[in-house]
Design a protein around this motif. Structure first.
Motif, PDB file in Angstrom:
ATOM      1  N   PHE A  99       0.830  -1.203   0.000  1.00 47.62           N
ATOM      2  CA  PHE A  99       0.000   0.000   0.000  1.00 47.62           C
ATOM      3  C   PHE A  99       0.869   1.259   0.000  1.00 47.62           C
ATOM      4  O   PHE A  99       0.649   2.185  -0.789  1.00 47.62           O
ATOM      5  CB  PHE A  99      -0.938   0.003   1.218  1.00 47.62           C
ATOM      6  CG  PHE A  99      -1.785   1.233   1.308  1.00 47.62           C
ATOM      7  CD1 PHE A  99      -3.010   1.287   0.667  1.00 47.62           C
ATOM      8  CD2 PHE A  99      -1.354   2.338   2.030  1.00 47.62           C
ATOM      9  CE1 PHE A  99      -3.792   2.430   0.737  1.00 47.62           C
ATOM     10  CE2 PHE A  99      -2.131   3.487   2.100  1.00 47.62           C
ATOM     11  CZ  PHE A  99      -3.353   3.541   1.452  1.00 47.62           C
ATOM     12  N   LEU A 100       1.853   1.286   0.889  1.00 52.05           N
ATOM     13  CA  LEU A 100       2.720   2.460   0.998  1.00 52.05           C
ATOM     14  C   LEU A 100       3.482   2.721  -0.295  1.00 52.05           C
ATOM     15  O   LEU A 100       3.561   3.861  -0.767  1.00 52.05           O
ATOM     16  CB  LEU A 100       3.693   2.295   2.169  1.00 52.05           C
ATOM     17  CG  LEU A 100       3.071   2.305   3.559  1.00 52.05           C
ATOM     18  CD1 LEU A 100       4.102   1.900   4.607  1.00 52.05           C
ATOM     19  CD2 LEU A 100       2.480   3.665   3.888  1.00 52.05           C
ATOM     20  N   LEU A 101       4.059   1.674  -0.878  1.00 53.80           N
ATOM     21  CA  LEU A 101       4.838   1.848  -2.107  1.00 53.80           C
ATOM     22  C   LEU A 101       3.962   2.171  -3.316  1.00 53.80           C
ATOM     23  O   LEU A 101       4.362   2.939  -4.188  1.00 53.80           O
ATOM     24  CB  LEU A 101       5.671   0.602  -2.386  1.00 53.80           C
ATOM     25  CG  LEU A 101       6.874   0.401  -1.468  1.00 53.80           C
ATOM     26  CD1 LEU A 101       7.460  -0.999  -1.650  1.00 53.80           C
ATOM     27  CD2 LEU A 101       7.928   1.468  -1.711  1.00 53.80           C
ATOM     28  N   PHE A 102       2.788   1.588  -3.370  1.00 53.81           N
ATOM     29  CA  PHE A 102       1.931   1.785  -4.541  1.00 53.81           C
ATOM     30  C   PHE A 102       1.197   3.131  -4.507  1.00 53.81           C
ATOM     31  O   PHE A 102       1.132   3.830  -5.511  1.00 53.81           O
ATOM     32  CB  PHE A 102       0.910   0.648  -4.645  1.00 53.81           C
ATOM     33  CG  PHE A 102       0.184   0.615  -5.957  1.00 53.81           C
ATOM     34  CD1 PHE A 102       0.770   0.014  -7.062  1.00 53.81           C
ATOM     35  CD2 PHE A 102      -1.068   1.181  -6.089  1.00 53.81           C
ATOM     36  CE1 PHE A 102       0.113  -0.011  -8.287  1.00 53.81           C
ATOM     37  CE2 PHE A 102      -1.733   1.158  -7.305  1.00 53.81           C
ATOM     38  CZ  PHE A 102      -1.134   0.558  -8.405  1.00 53.81           C
ATOM     39  N   PHE A 103       0.663   3.490  -3.344  1.00 51.77           N
ATOM     40  CA  PHE A 103      -0.196   4.672  -3.281  1.00 51.77           C
ATOM     41  C   PHE A 103       0.510   5.945  -2.828  1.00 51.77           C
ATOM     42  O   PHE A 103       0.119   7.040  -3.246  1.00 51.77           O
ATOM     43  CB  PHE A 103      -1.411   4.402  -2.384  1.00 51.77           C
ATOM     44  CG  PHE A 103      -2.357   3.401  -2.973  1.00 51.77           C
ATOM     45  CD1 PHE A 103      -3.135   3.723  -4.073  1.00 51.77           C
ATOM     46  CD2 PHE A 103      -2.450   2.126  -2.448  1.00 51.77           C
ATOM     47  CE1 PHE A 103      -3.996   2.793  -4.630  1.00 51.77           C
ATOM     48  CE2 PHE A 103      -3.308   1.189  -2.992  1.00 51.77           C
ATOM     49  CZ  PHE A 103      -4.091   1.525  -4.092  1.00 51.77           C
ATOM     50  N   ILE A 104       1.525   5.836  -1.995  1.00 49.52           N
ATOM     51  CA  ILE A 104       2.254   7.038  -1.561  1.00 49.52           C
ATOM     52  C   ILE A 104       3.772   6.783  -1.627  1.00 49.52           C
ATOM     53  O   ILE A 104       4.474   6.833  -0.620  1.00 49.52           O
ATOM     54  CB  ILE A 104       1.808   7.498  -0.154  1.00 49.52           C
ATOM     55  CG1 ILE A 104       1.792   6.346   0.853  1.00 49.52           C
ATOM     56  CG2 ILE A 104       0.466   8.182  -0.190  1.00 49.52           C
ATOM     57  CD1 ILE A 104       1.500   6.783   2.285  1.00 49.52           C
ATOM     58  N   PRO A 105       4.247   6.517  -2.838  1.00 48.00           N
ATOM     59  CA  PRO A 105       5.661   6.122  -2.983  1.00 48.00           C
ATOM     60  C   PRO A 105       6.649   7.213  -2.593  1.00 48.00           C
ATOM     61  O   PRO A 105       7.677   6.906  -1.975  1.00 48.00           O
ATOM     62  CB  PRO A 105       5.783   5.747  -4.451  1.00 48.00           C
ATOM     63  CG  PRO A 105       4.683   6.491  -5.130  1.00 48.00           C
ATOM     64  CD  PRO A 105       3.566   6.549  -4.132  1.00 48.00           C
ATOM     65  N   GLN A 106       6.390   8.456  -2.921  1.00 41.64           N
ATOM     66  CA  GLN A 106       7.358   9.513  -2.623  1.00 41.64           C
ATOM     67  C   GLN A 106       7.543   9.663  -1.114  1.00 41.64           C
ATOM     68  O   GLN A 106       8.667   9.692  -0.617  1.00 41.64           O
ATOM     69  CB  GLN A 106       6.907  10.849  -3.227  1.00 41.64           C
ATOM     70  CG  GLN A 106       7.986  11.906  -3.167  1.00 41.64           C
ATOM     71  CD  GLN A 106       9.189  11.555  -4.035  1.00 41.64           C
ATOM     72  OE1 GLN A 106       9.071  11.356  -5.238  1.00 41.64           O
ATOM     73  NE2 GLN A 106      10.361  11.466  -3.422  1.00 41.64           N
TER      74      GLN A 106
END
Length: 133
Positions: free
Chosen positions: A27-34
């Motif tokens: 979830f973290l990498l896909f939706f809020i990667p920056q």
């Protein structure tokens, strides 16, 4: 009344926790990667395609861990994926990268060792107490 630990239940809890961990990372990498990459120790990332792809990969392995365990009662993919992650994260000179690289390698290693040990104990307990006897 048996005083032994319920290893099968502990294995189910372990697989669920490892699955939830992979879903969270995905979830973290896909939706809020920056934000995720900044938090993980990378100051700048020019292209977010590969971090997002890594998030999608985490979704796939999380679902696969759970499905394999529910359908087959085994954790083979979990063992292979975690062992691969440990080698990848700890062998490629992780201390020259962001803090999260060696941290992830160590935590994946702990998950791997924990799940292998619990799986072995659950199998031993099942062999001593077969269902229906």
């Amino acid at each position: 009344m048996s005083k032994s630990l319920p290893w099968q239940k502990l294995e189910t809890i372990g697989v669920t926790l490892v699955t939830l961990h992979s879903l969270l990372v995905g979830f973290l990498l896909f939706f809020i990667p920056q934000w995720t990459l900044n938090f993980a120790g990378w100051e700048s990332v020019e292209n977010l395609f590969f971090p997002r792809q890594s998030g999608a990969f985490h979704f796939v392995v999380a679902a696969s861990y759970f499905v394999e365990y529910r359908r087959c009662g085994s954790i083979n993919l979990l063992i292979i994926a975690k062992a691969t992650a440990v080698v990848f994260l700890l062998v490629l000179n992780p201390w020259s990268e962001a803090w999260s690289v060696p941290f992830s390698g160590i935590t994946d290693g702990l998950m791997l060792v924990g799940m292998v040990l619990v799986d072995r104990m659950a199998k031993r307990q099942a062999a001593k107490n077969p269902p229906g006897l």
